[in-house]
Design an enzyme around this catalytic site. Structure first.
Site, short mmCIF file in Angstrom:
data_model
loop_
_atom_site.label_atom_id
_atom_site.label_comp_id
_atom_site.label_asym_id
_atom_site.label_seq_id
_atom_site.Cartn_x
_atom_site.Cartn_y
_atom_site.Cartn_z
CG ASP A 1 -1.71 1.23 1.40
OD1 ASP A 1 -1.92 1.94 0.38
OD2 ASP A 1 -2.15 1.52 2.54
CG ASN B 1 -2.93 5.43 -1.25
OD1 ASN B 1 -2.95 4.30 -0.76
ND2 ASN B 1 -3.91 5.91 -2.00
CG ASP C 1 -5.92 3.32 0.42
OD1 ASP C 1 -5.03 2.44 0.52
OD2 ASP C 1 -6.59 3.46 -0.63
CG ASP D 1 -1.38 1.54 -3.74
OD1 ASP D 1 -0.18 1.41 -4.04
OD2 ASP D 1 -1.78 2.06 -2.67
CG ASP E 1 -7.63 -12.75 -12.61
OD1 ASP E 1 -8.48 -13.46 -13.17
OD2 ASP E 1 -7.06 -13.05 -11.55
CG ASP F 1 -12.38 -15.87 -12.18
OD1 ASP F 1 -11.59 -16.15 -11.28
OD2 ASP F 1 -13.61 -15.75 -12.02
CD GLU G 1 -10.15 -20.30 -10.97
OE1 GLU G 1 -10.03 -20.38 -9.75
OE2 GLU G 1 -11.06 -19.64 -11.50
CG HIS H 1 -6.85 -15.25 -5.23
ND1 HIS H 1 -6.43 -15.96 -6.35
CD2 HIS H 1 -8.13 -14.92 -5.47
CE1 HIS H 1 -7.43 -16.03 -7.21
NE2 HIS H 1 -8.47 -15.41 -6.71
CG ASP H 2 -9.67 -18.40 -5.11
OD1 ASP H 2 -9.99 -17.30 -4.64
OD2 ASP H 2 -9.77 -18.69 -6.34
#
Ligand code: TEU
Ligand code: CA
Length: 581
Positions: free
Chosen positions: A32, A34, A36, A40, A109, A218, A277, A350-351
């Site tokens: 990250d 910035n 928040d 990013d 993706d 995906d 995928e 990520h799954d």
């Protein structure tokens, strides 16, 4: 490496990506810039030297398009822009240039089984009603015959969604339901409609014109559904029907992918990378998808090996994994796609839960060593290896105290549905602790500072408290770290042709603790032997003949002794030997 090959190779092993290692970035959790609390594009740019040092060839970015983030960006509301959370198109162009400057490639993706319900295609489809010009861009159906629309059980069929509940949501205004295999904010596109397909192709060409190097697609084997959308079987204990036989590798899937190849990839001046995928794909189907002569895809992500440790209750029904099952499965894929086709190789993404917690041993004593063992085994298989961010540091599953610690829609919906049906909350949480996708989504661990160097603000999901032990900064400084071990393995893929070209042969398939195989490459006259002890006990193994004086190529235990017959492997030891053959 051979880049810029304009034509499809006769064999995948001749394509540039057969010598490549892909690194997956989950942008929301990577870096990250910035404060928040959300990763990013600028954050990625600032960490590119780290990735170049690791030596990976390709970066795959999970979705960065505008999105309401119901499913962390897998619900896209504009395919041709960047979500302001992540930056701008100008930031994207800077990232792409910086990736290319370092000799790496970038894969996007592509999420086109569904859009967000806030995509203008869908809002038009819904709000202009059954006569509207975009109605058949999505899958609309009336209530079940004789049922009152909008009442329980009146859905057009009984399919259950991946994210709990039915796959149908009722639109009161038009009196019809739309289909969504995932969340209600992810309506499925109607691929039967040629205009939809053309719009997708045009969007893909737009990204290629911008300079991207390929697509990770995906759930792309779910885009063709059985006409009539018949009910699925209701398995024992399930709340909904199993629609998967009616959407996994449906009747027109090969036609759609061949058409996409023709329309988007065939005449493209650069040789790209495409990976589909594919939940539920079989070896036989995968062979068709990746046979170069059929011109569909370069490789697929299959799911067999990540489903072996679950019971009949589905992914949160956790069972112990038998090593013999894992070897039988991965071995079958190696053989099945040995002559024709190509494998992609992964332990996690990520799954999925973190690899070291699931397939290795994340206790302090063996965490790093077992992570290196897993890396060795995977990277020595035939196919293209994928590293998921943090895997190269042995990042592990995190601690979830209560449901409030979770962020993922799949976990939250599952918890709500199960507890509403009277399932004990502790039992639900136990499954989630092992299998929640949020295990993979805690922020990247850069250093020992408060939020692991991920953000100067408040992270969108808590960092794993173990970042004081496991982080990039410490590992960069330690030549024996998991990071440097990955770096050496990745380098081997670029220098050792047997990794790319060698035949695969599994040894001792019935052994419950030993994962052993050879790779034989006739052209370079080399053979590799891989031995891995999947467990915390010493293991004495018989060697195949003639390996006693072979050279050690890489090993995860320092001061490795020469091979003897029989040979004793230490806990979680992995080693690769090389000889002329
Ligand atoms: O995942 C598809 C998929 O089949 C599963 O891995 C899914 O994540 C879930 O675990 C099923 O139980 C892809 C994306 O990788 C995932 O992040 C998205 O949520 C999903 O498609 C929908 O776009
Ligand atoms: Ca940010």
């Amino acid at each position: 490496m051979r880049f810029d090959v304009p034509e499809i190779e006769a064999t995948p092993a001749d394509a540039w990506w057969s010598e490549a290692v892909v690194y997956q970035i989950y942008p929301r959790s990577f870096a990250d810039s910035n404060a928040d609390g959300i990763g990013d594009l600028q954050g990625i740019i600032e960490r590119l030297d780290y990735l170049a040092q690791l030596g990976v060839d390709v970066l795959w970015l999970s979705p960065v398009y505008p999105s309401p983030h119901d499913d962390n960006g897998y619900d896209i509301s504009d395919y041709q822009d960047i979500d302001p959370l992540f930056g701008t198109l100008a930031d994207f162009d800077r990232l792409l240039a910086a990736v290319h400057e370092r000799g790496m490639k970038l894969v996007m993706d592509l999420v086109v089984n569904h859009t967000s319900d806030e995509h203008p295609w869908f809002t038009a489809s819904r709000d202009e009603g059954p006569q509207g010009s975009k109605r058949d861009w999505y899958i609309w159906r009336p209530a079940r015959e004789g049922m009152e629309p909008g009442t329980p059980g009146a859905e057009p069929n009984n399919w259950g969604s991946f994210f709990s509940g039915p796959t149908w949501t009722y639109d009161e205004k038009s009196g019809e339901y739309y289909l969504h295999l995932f969340s209600r904010k992810q309506p499925d596109l109607n691929w039967e409609n040629p205009t939809v397909r053309q719009a997708v192709h045009a969007m893909m060409r737009w990204w290629l014109d911008r300079g991207v190097d390929g697509f990770r697609m995906d759930v792309v084997n779910l885009i063709s559904k059985t006409p009539g959308l018949p009910d699925g079987i209701v398995h024992e204990g399930a709340l909904h029907g199993d629609g998967s036989p009616h959407y996994i590798c449906g009747p027109r899937i090969h036609e759609y992918l061949a058409e996409m190849h023709r329309e988007v990839f065939e005449d493209h001046p650069r040789r790209l990378l495409t990976v589909g995928e594919m939940p539920g794909v079989t070896v036989e189907e995968a062979k068709l998808f990746t046979d170069p002569s059929r011109r569909e895809l370069d490789m697929v992500f299959q799911f067999e090996h990540v489903g072996l440790d679950q019971g009949p209750g589905g992914k949160f029904d956790v069972r112990p994994l038998k090593l013999t099952d894992l070897k039988a499965s991965l071995g079958r894929w190696q053989t099945g796609l040995g002559e024709t086709g190509w494998n992609s190789l992964y332990w996690n993404n990520h799954d999925q839960p973190r690899a070291v917690s699931r397939f290795g041993d994340d206790s302090p004593a063996y965490r790093d060593r077992s992570a290196k063992l897993l890396a060795t085994v995977l990277h020595l298989h035939r196919g293209t290896p994928y590293v998921y961010q943090g895997e190269e540091l042995a990042m592990a599953n995190t601690r979830f105290t209560s449901i409030d610690d979770f962020r993922d829609i799949e976990s939250l919906n599952y918890h709500r549905e199960q507890t509403a049906h009277g399932v004990d909350e502790e039992q639900v949480l136990a499954g989630l602790r092992h299998r929640s996708r949020d295990n993979a989504r805690t922020p990247m661990q850069w250093d020992t500072s408060q939020h692991a160097g991920f953000t100067a603000g408040t992270p969108w999901i808590a960092v794993n408290p173990d970042h004081t032990r496991t982080n990039a900064k410490a590992q960069l400084a330690d030549p024996d770290s998991v990071f440097h071990y990955y770096r050496r393995l990745i380098a081997l893929r670029h220098t050792e042709p047997a990794l790319t070209h060698g035949d695969f042969q599994m040894l001792h398939p019935d052994h419950e603790q030993l994962y052993a195989f050879t790779r034989h490459d006739a052209a370079s006259g080399t053979e590799l032997l891989v031995l891995a002890n999947f467990g915390p006990a010493d293991l004495t193994v018989d060697l195949p003949d003639g390996w006693e004086h072979s050279e050690t190529l890489i090993a995860n235990v320092p001061a490795t002794t020469p091979l003897s017959a029989p040979h004793t492997l230490r806990p979680w030891e992995a080693r690769v030997h090389r000889r002329n053959a």
